[in-house]
Design a protein around this motif. Structure first.
Motif, PDB file in Angstrom:
ATOM      1  N   MET A 242       0.811  -1.229  -0.314  1.00  0.00           N
ATOM      2  CA  MET A 242       0.234   0.076  -0.367  1.00  0.00           C
ATOM      3  C   MET A 242       1.057   1.116  -0.382  1.00  0.00           C
ATOM      4  SD  MET A 242      -4.088  -0.443   2.081  1.00  0.00           S
ATOM      5  CE  MET A 242      -2.560  -1.076   3.643  1.00  0.00           C
ATOM      6  N   VAL A 243       2.114   1.615   0.775  1.00  0.00           N
ATOM      7  CA  VAL A 243       2.604   2.432   0.697  1.00  0.00           C
ATOM      8  C   VAL A 243       3.815   2.558  -0.106  1.00  0.00           C
ATOM      9  CG1 VAL A 243       4.200   3.188   1.888  1.00  0.00           C
ATOM     10  CG2 VAL A 243       3.471   2.329   3.370  1.00  0.00           C
ATOM     11  N   ARG A 244       3.936   1.706  -1.341  1.00  0.00           N
ATOM     12  CA  ARG A 244       4.271   1.829  -2.821  1.00  0.00           C
ATOM     13  C   ARG A 244       3.394   2.118  -3.560  1.00  0.00           C
ATOM     14  NH1 ARG A 244       9.270  -1.241  -4.939  1.00  0.00           N
ATOM     15  NH2 ARG A 244       9.662   0.563  -5.464  1.00  0.00           N
ATOM     16  N   GLU A 245       1.868   1.666  -2.929  1.00  0.00           N
ATOM     17  CA  GLU A 245       0.730   2.040  -4.254  1.00  0.00           C
ATOM     18  C   GLU A 245       0.457   4.185  -3.902  1.00  0.00           C
ATOM     19  OE1 GLU A 245      -1.892  -2.388  -4.793  1.00  0.00           O
ATOM     20  OE2 GLU A 245      -2.225  -0.341  -3.013  1.00  0.00           O
TER      21      GLU A 245
ATOM     22  N   ALA B 160       2.770   5.194  -6.220  1.00  0.00           N
ATOM     23  CA  ALA B 160       2.478   5.524  -7.112  1.00  0.00           C
ATOM     24  C   ALA B 160       1.280   6.247  -8.053  1.00  0.00           C
ATOM     25  CB  ALA B 160       2.138   3.917  -7.536  1.00  0.00           C
ATOM     26  N   LEU B 161       0.703   6.724  -6.949  1.00  0.00           N
ATOM     27  CA  LEU B 161       0.212   8.268  -6.896  1.00  0.00           C
ATOM     28  C   LEU B 161       0.460   9.647  -6.601  1.00  0.00           C
ATOM     29  CD1 LEU B 161      -2.835   5.645  -5.156  1.00  0.00           C
ATOM     30  CD2 LEU B 161      -3.194   6.525  -7.485  1.00  0.00           C
ATOM     31  N   GLY B 162       1.287   9.390  -6.476  1.00  0.00           N
ATOM     32  CA  GLY B 162       2.236  10.485  -6.000  1.00  0.00           C
ATOM     33  C   GLY B 162       2.087  10.986  -4.177  1.00  0.00           C
ATOM     34  N   GLY B 163       1.923   9.771  -3.549  1.00  0.00           N
ATOM     35  CA  GLY B 163       1.840  10.545  -2.433  1.00  0.00           C
ATOM     36  C   GLY B 163       3.216  10.470  -1.213  1.00  0.00           C
ATOM     37  N   VAL B 164       2.968  10.837  -0.264  1.00  0.00           N
ATOM     38  CA  VAL B 164       3.856  11.620   0.780  1.00  0.00           C
ATOM     39  C   VAL B 164       4.918  10.347   1.009  1.00  0.00           C
ATOM     40  CG1 VAL B 164       4.738  12.690   2.277  1.00  0.00           C
ATOM     41  CG2 VAL B 164       2.613  13.875   0.785  1.00  0.00           C
ATOM     42  N   MET B 165       3.857   9.075   1.592  1.00  0.00           N
ATOM     43  CA  MET B 165       3.957   8.034   2.817  1.00  0.00           C
ATOM     44  C   MET B 165       5.691   7.598   1.800  1.00  0.00           C
ATOM     45  SD  MET B 165       2.430   5.208   4.409  1.00  0.00           S
ATOM     46  CE  MET B 165       1.731   6.133   5.304  1.00  0.00           C
TER      47      MET B 165
ATOM     48  N   THR C 103     -10.138   1.604  10.408  1.00  0.00           N
ATOM     49  CA  THR C 103      -9.076   0.580  10.259  1.00  0.00           C
ATOM     50  C   THR C 103      -8.019   1.172  11.313  1.00  0.00           C
ATOM     51  OG1 THR C 103      -7.929   2.427   9.531  1.00  0.00           O
ATOM     52  CG2 THR C 103      -9.240   0.934   8.041  1.00  0.00           C
ATOM     53  N   SER C 104      -7.186   0.289  11.441  1.00  0.00           N
ATOM     54  CA  SER C 104      -5.593   0.143  12.151  1.00  0.00           C
ATOM     55  C   SER C 104      -4.703   0.161  11.245  1.00  0.00           C
ATOM     56  CB  SER C 104      -5.871  -0.675  13.576  1.00  0.00           C
ATOM     57  OG  SER C 104      -4.464  -0.767  14.058  1.00  0.00           O
ATOM     58  N   GLY C 105      -3.555   1.437  11.446  1.00  0.00           N
ATOM     59  CA  GLY C 105      -2.419   1.344  11.114  1.00  0.00           C
ATOM     60  C   GLY C 105      -2.448   2.830  10.165  1.00  0.00           C
ATOM     61  N   TYR C 106      -0.421   2.877   9.900  1.00  0.00           N
ATOM     62  CA  TYR C 106      -0.814   4.301   8.914  1.00  0.00           C
ATOM     63  C   TYR C 106      -1.123   4.158   8.090  1.00  0.00           C
ATOM     64  CZ  TYR C 106       2.627   4.884  13.698  1.00  0.00           C
ATOM     65  OH  TYR C 106       2.930   5.379  15.084  1.00  0.00           O
ATOM     66  N   GLU C 107      -0.630   3.149   7.433  1.00  0.00           N
ATOM     67  CA  GLU C 107      -0.444   2.079   6.173  1.00  0.00           C
ATOM     68  C   GLU C 107      -1.395   2.475   5.123  1.00  0.00           C
ATOM     69  OE1 GLU C 107       2.557   0.976   7.252  1.00  0.00           O
ATOM     70  OE2 GLU C 107       0.625   0.656   7.834  1.00  0.00           O
ATOM     71  N   GLU C 108      -2.774   2.084   6.127  1.00  0.00           N
ATOM     72  CA  GLU C 108      -4.515   1.862   6.152  1.00  0.00           C
ATOM     73  C   GLU C 108      -4.636   3.690   6.249  1.00  0.00           C
ATOM     74  OE1 GLU C 108      -3.649  -2.231   7.804  1.00  0.00           O
ATOM     75  OE2 GLU C 108      -3.082  -0.100   7.943  1.00  0.00           O
ATOM     76  N   ALA C 109      -4.528   4.153   6.631  1.00  0.00           N
ATOM     77  CA  ALA C 109      -4.442   6.068   7.196  1.00  0.00           C
ATOM     78  C   ALA C 109      -4.432   6.457   6.241  1.00  0.00           C
ATOM     79  CB  ALA C 109      -4.528   6.256   8.576  1.00  0.00           C
ATOM     80  N   GLY C 110      -3.080   6.367   5.691  1.00  0.00           N
ATOM     81  CA  GLY C 110      -2.448   7.377   4.319  1.00  0.00           C
ATOM     82  C   GLY C 110      -3.379   6.444   3.361  1.00  0.00           C
ATOM     83  N   ALA C 111      -3.890   5.147   3.001  1.00  0.00           N
ATOM     84  CA  ALA C 111      -4.175   5.301   1.171  1.00  0.00           C
ATOM     85  C   ALA C 111      -5.340   5.996   1.438  1.00  0.00           C
ATOM     86  CB  ALA C 111      -4.569   4.082   1.668  1.00  0.00           C
ATOM     87  N   GLN C 112      -6.553   5.732   2.356  1.00  0.00           N
ATOM     88  CA  GLN C 112      -7.425   6.225   2.725  1.00  0.00           C
ATOM     89  C   GLN C 112      -7.506   8.172   2.532  1.00  0.00           C
ATOM     90  OE1 GLN C 112     -10.368   4.515   5.839  1.00  0.00           O
ATOM     91  NE2 GLN C 112      -8.386   4.053   6.098  1.00  0.00           N
TER      92      GLN C 112
ATOM     93  N   LEU D 111      -0.319   1.851 -11.235  1.00  0.00           N
ATOM     94  CA  LEU D 111      -1.109   2.797 -10.364  1.00  0.00           C
ATOM     95  C   LEU D 111      -1.033   4.388 -10.804  1.00  0.00           C
ATOM     96  CD1 LEU D 111      -2.073   2.182  -6.917  1.00  0.00           C
ATOM     97  CD2 LEU D 111      -3.092   1.371  -8.619  1.00  0.00           C
ATOM     98  N   THR D 112       0.432   4.539 -12.006  1.00  0.00           N
ATOM     99  CA  THR D 112       0.715   5.951 -12.193  1.00  0.00           C
ATOM    100  C   THR D 112      -0.019   5.872 -13.276  1.00  0.00           C
ATOM    101  OG1 THR D 112       3.009   5.469 -10.997  1.00  0.00           O
ATOM    102  CG2 THR D 112       2.543   6.798 -12.853  1.00  0.00           C
ATOM    103  N   PRO D 113      -0.518   5.798 -14.417  1.00  0.00           N
ATOM    104  CA  PRO D 113      -0.973   6.507 -15.100  1.00  0.00           C
ATOM    105  C   PRO D 113      -2.937   6.350 -14.437  1.00  0.00           C
ATOM    106  CG  PRO D 113      -0.625   4.124 -16.061  1.00  0.00           C
ATOM    107  CD  PRO D 113       0.381   3.700 -14.571  1.00  0.00           C
TER     108      PRO D 113
END
Length: 617
Positions: free
Chosen positions: A60-63, A66-71, A391-400, A465-467
């Motif tokens: 999820m962090v790599r996703e 790929a979407l331009g996020g910060v994490m 949810t639980s977790g930094y990664e789930e939170a960042g994705a949402q 995801l980058t496209p």
């Protein structure tokens, strides 16, 4: 009452991992965005383990990246150890994980936000969501400040009516040392269902009092694999003391610190068992449901009574602190019991507790109240992301957060929404699970939740995801150019592997053998292409049959997702549907036939009746 003169497009409440990604996504799309948080000194704070990634979470962090996020990039800049989990297993379960310097992560995240065009940061405790004509139109703080905006994203973490427990003592707060939020009172007034969950965190120890000679050393991978697909951009904008790691001469440079492994023992377990009456969980003081997959040490001792020991990881919290996080002993037992059982563990006989472990209860809103865009069904232009959704977790939170912030902006810009399917990303699996099935406990992502996990690998998130991010306007020209270069290089490598001889045939034929690995190729043959490209091609060749079958299943899923359901469909009018099915369909209001099929309790017979009804219409 003071109404702030500037009106914003998007207002983000909260500055944790969900809030950061939400605010950055909205700002990157050009919307005037405000981030409001109770304390600007705790932006991006890692309240629990200072680690990013892990099983499925690393994907999820790599996703997000790929979407331009910060994490991803912030993790690369501030981490002190990198490891690829399950590296000896199949590619579908390999997951990157990094241990971060938690203060460097926090301060660098704040610096990134402060430098982002179209984004303002302000301190304020939001107590009320403002509405006009049934739509969200702004917020009000506890100091009487009103800020107007065209949409609002709520990312409150564990702060809504947060209650902290250490033994039988408790105090209000969303995190030890911080106050709580009453925003859930406003959400109830707006008609939202509100529930109660709980989570916990272990104690922190002074590293100078740990005897590491009694522990097993666990180092990082060499070379370390960065999370971001653009690690060369690490030092481009932020030349400060919080960027610990560097990209230089085509390599990722990290001074890695070790973690350490020790174990509990029968003496530890006996101390815990004999003090269960002092645990707020077992004394009935905690009402909220806790995470099944991250149990407290009390739960482990009770539920797994046949085990004589549990593995613990001693993880450094930073390069410039002596604090160690004790991964595996999340607890809410009183301080004196924590002190006793910690000192029963090998290597920790003289350990000093710097911060006690504690449990926190908090309000959340069941996520079936959301559309797949994370916009609430009850109040248009109001979005929820992170632990407010259960949810639980930094990664789930960042994705949402990224998805909610992007969709809030895209709706204002009158563009199509960003909705990822279960075949597109783990993020798609996460959101579909939440809005379709809800959750009865804090939700945590696992590779087992994704039916297409061989397709959703950590190495190909940019290709997937980058496209999509480019079409939405979420990424810069540089990311797009780099992706195009990677696609071209992969095409060249496929041709190279199919035409170059090695091992009695072509390289491609040789790589298909189970015992063959591209690292065994002579340097003269492998050197023209980067190792990450070889990894991707090798996976394609070795798992070609599985990948083909999964692509067929994905195509079937896409056909179902293309069959949309009318938003105002009257399920009571469909004769033959069971009462339970009518109630569930009317409550969740699935956007597509595929989503309806994934609702718990909806049977193939129900779907057949629904299909016939729609065809007649």
């Amino acid at each position: 009452m003071f109404v702030y003169p500037k009106k914003y497009d998007v207002i983000v409440i909260g500055a944790g991992h969900a809030g950061i990604e939400a605010a950055m996504a909205a700002a990157r799309l050009g919307c005037e965005t405000l981030m409001l948080t109770q304390n600007l000194d705790s932006v991006g704070q890692m309240s629990c383990n200072p680690a990013i990634g892990g099983q499925a979470k690393g994907q999820m962090v790599r996703e997000i990246d790929a979407l331009g996020g910060v994490m991803g990039l912030n993790t690369d800049a501030t981490s002190i150890q990198f490891r690829m989990l399950n590296s000896g297993k199949g590619p579908s379960v390999r997951s990157p994980r990094a241990q971060c310097d938690k203060k460097a992560y926090q301060f660098r995240a704040k610096a990134v936000l402060e430098r982002q065009p179209h984004l303002d940061l302000k301190q304020g405790n939001v107590t009320r969501i403002l509405t006009e004509g049934g739509h969200a139109c702004g917020v009000e703080t506890n100091l009487g400040l009103r800020v107007l905006g065209r949409s609002v994203v709520v990312t409150t973490g564990t702060f809504m009516r947060g209650l902290l427990h250490v033994g039988l003592q408790n105090q209000s707060g969303g995190r030890m040392g911080d106050s709580f939020s009453t925003l859930s009172d406003s959400l109830r007034e707006l008609g939202f269902e509100v529930g109660r969950f709980k989570t916990g965190t272990p104690c922190r120890l002074n590293g100078r009092t740990i005897d590491f000679s009694q522990c097993e050393r666990q180092g990082g991978d060499e070379p370390p694999l960065p999370f971001s697909y653009i690690p060369e951009k690490l030092n481009e904008r932020l030349h400060d003391i919080f960027t610990l790691n560097h990209w230089r001469d085509g390599k990722f440079h990290v001074e890695q610190l070790p973690c350490w492994i020790t174990n509990t023992n029968p003496r530890t377990h006996e101390l815990i068992r004999s003090n269960l009456d002092k645990s707020p969980l077992y004394a009935g003081r905690i009402e909220g449901v806790g995470p099944r997959y991250c149990p407290s040490i009390e739960d482990k001792v009770v539920r797994f009574s046949e085990k004589n020991s549990h593995q613990l990881f001693l993880e450094p919290e930073g390069r410039h602190t002596e604090e160690y996080y004790v991964n595996g002993v999340s607890t809410s037992l009183p301080m004196e019991v924590q002190y006793a059982f910690i000192r029963s563990i090998p290597g920790l006989e003289n350990a000093e507790i710097m911060r006690p472990g504690y449990a926190v209860e908090y309000d959340y809103c069941p996520p079936t109240q959301l559309h797949p865009t994370l916009e609430t069904k009850q109040v248009p232009h109001l979005y929820f992301a992170g632990q407010i959704n259960g949810t639980s977790g930094y990664e789930e939170a960042g994705a949402q957060g990224l998805m909610a912030g992007a969709n809030a902006a895209l709706k204002l810009l009158d563009r199509p929404p960003l909705i990822l399917s279960r075949a597109d990303a783990y993020i798609g699996v996460l959101i579909d699970d939440l809005v379709t099935k809800g959750t009865l406990e804090p939700y945590r992502m696992f590779t087992s939740r994704a039916e297409h996990r061989l397709h959703l690998r950590q190495d190909n998130a940019d290709l997937r995801l980058t496209p999509i991010a480019h079409r939405c306007g979420l990424i810069s020209g540089y990311r797009w150019e780099k992706l195009q270069a990677k696609i071209a290089s992969l095409s060249q490598l496929r041709e190279y592997a199919n035409t170059t001889h090695f091992g009695g045939g072509k390289i491609a034929q040789w790589l298909r053998r189970p015992e063959s690995d591209h690292t065994q190729l002579p340097e003269g043959l492998s050197a023209p292409f980067a190792a990450e490209l070889w990894d991707s091609i090798q996976i394609e060749l070795k798992y070609a049959g599985y990948i083909t079958r999964q692509e067929a299943a994905i195509e079937k899923l896409r056909r179902n997702e293309e069959k949309t359901l009318p938003a105002q469909l009257d399920y009571e009018a469909i004769s033959g549907l069971r009462a339970e099915t009518r109630q569930k369909l009317a409550s969740i209001r699935p956007a597509t036939f595929g989503q309806a099929a994934r609702i718990s309790g909806v049977t193939p017979a129900d779907l057949a009746l629904l299909s016939v009804y729609l065809e007649k219409r």
